[in-house]
Design a protein around this motif. Structure first.
Motif: not given
Length: 230
Positions: A86-92, A94-96, A172-185
């Motif tokens: 569901e979280r994926l669908k809500e942010n599809v 931005a994620i892509l 260092m880059f103040h990335i705190v959003e869980p979705i952004a963290k996961g995608l970056a990693i």
């Protein structure tokens, strides 16, 4: 010794498991991110092979059973992704967009480094799939005419570096959003980084799992284009 190992069907498996188990114990005892169990196991395995004079080919043959588990282990990463569907669908969108940017940046950096260090075409395409999982990266390199064995080593090193440094980079880059963290990693350090993302949080792990799949597909598509640029 080489003849003995060549006839053994379990030496490589036993050595790998013992080395990794020791790495896990060291990480558990000292609680330091840079003491990555995989990194420790690689150092131990290389040291044992160097001291005993056992060839890598013989070691690899006896450790092949572990390699067979690579693909199903990668596929199993879809489970946490399904839980967070569901979280994926809500942010599809931005994620892509983020994953496309990550894949293009990864291959673009390799293109720039190849030009700076004057790499050959074969060396260049060998490094292109550095940020995707080994199961996909090996196929990409083989198709483009690179050195598959070097690709495997580069992918592992990339994953370990991502696993060890992801917390520091996010701070260092103040990335705190869980979705952004996961995608970056996941986009930068594939399955090895994803193991760290899962420790950070369930949502981070799910998004990192998604990044492995999508980044792999994007790299398969984009690598052919980037291969023509150098």
């Amino acid at each position: 010794m080489n003849d003995l190992i060549a006839s053994s069907a379990t030496f490589g498996v036993v050595l790998s498991l013992i080395a990794y188990g020791f790495g896990v114990l060291v990480k558990f005892h000292f609680h330091k991110n840079w003491l990555n169990p995989l990194l420790i196991s690689v150092v131990i395995t290389m040291s044992v092979l160097s001291v005993t004079g056992i060839s890598y080919d013989n070691y690899y043959k006896s450790a092949a059973y572990l390699s067979y588990l690579l693909t199903p282990a990668t596929v199993a990463l879809a489970i946490p992704l399904y839980v967070q569907l569901e979280r994926l669908k809500e942010n599809v969108v931005a994620i892509l967009c983020g994953l496309v940017a990550g894949a293009v940046t990864s291959m673009g950096c390799i293109l720039a480094l190849a030009a700076v260090f004057k790499l050959s075409h074969e060396e260049y395409v060998t490094l292109l799939p550095k940020s995707i999982t080994t199961a996909i990266g090996m196929g990409v390199t083989a198709e483009l005419g690179g050195y598959v064995t070097i690709t495997v080593a580069v992918i592992v090193i990339t994953g370990i570096l991502g696993n060890v440094s992801c917390d520091f980079v996010c701070k260092m880059f103040h990335i705190v959003e869980p979705i952004a963290k996961g995608l970056a990693i996941g986009a930068s350090s594939h399955a090895i980084g994803t193991s760290r993302a899962m420790q950070i949080g369930e949502l981070e792990g799910a998004m990192s799992s998604l990044a492995i799949v999508v980044s792999g597909i994007l790299t398969v598509i984009g690598a052919s284009f980037f291969a023509m640029l150098y």
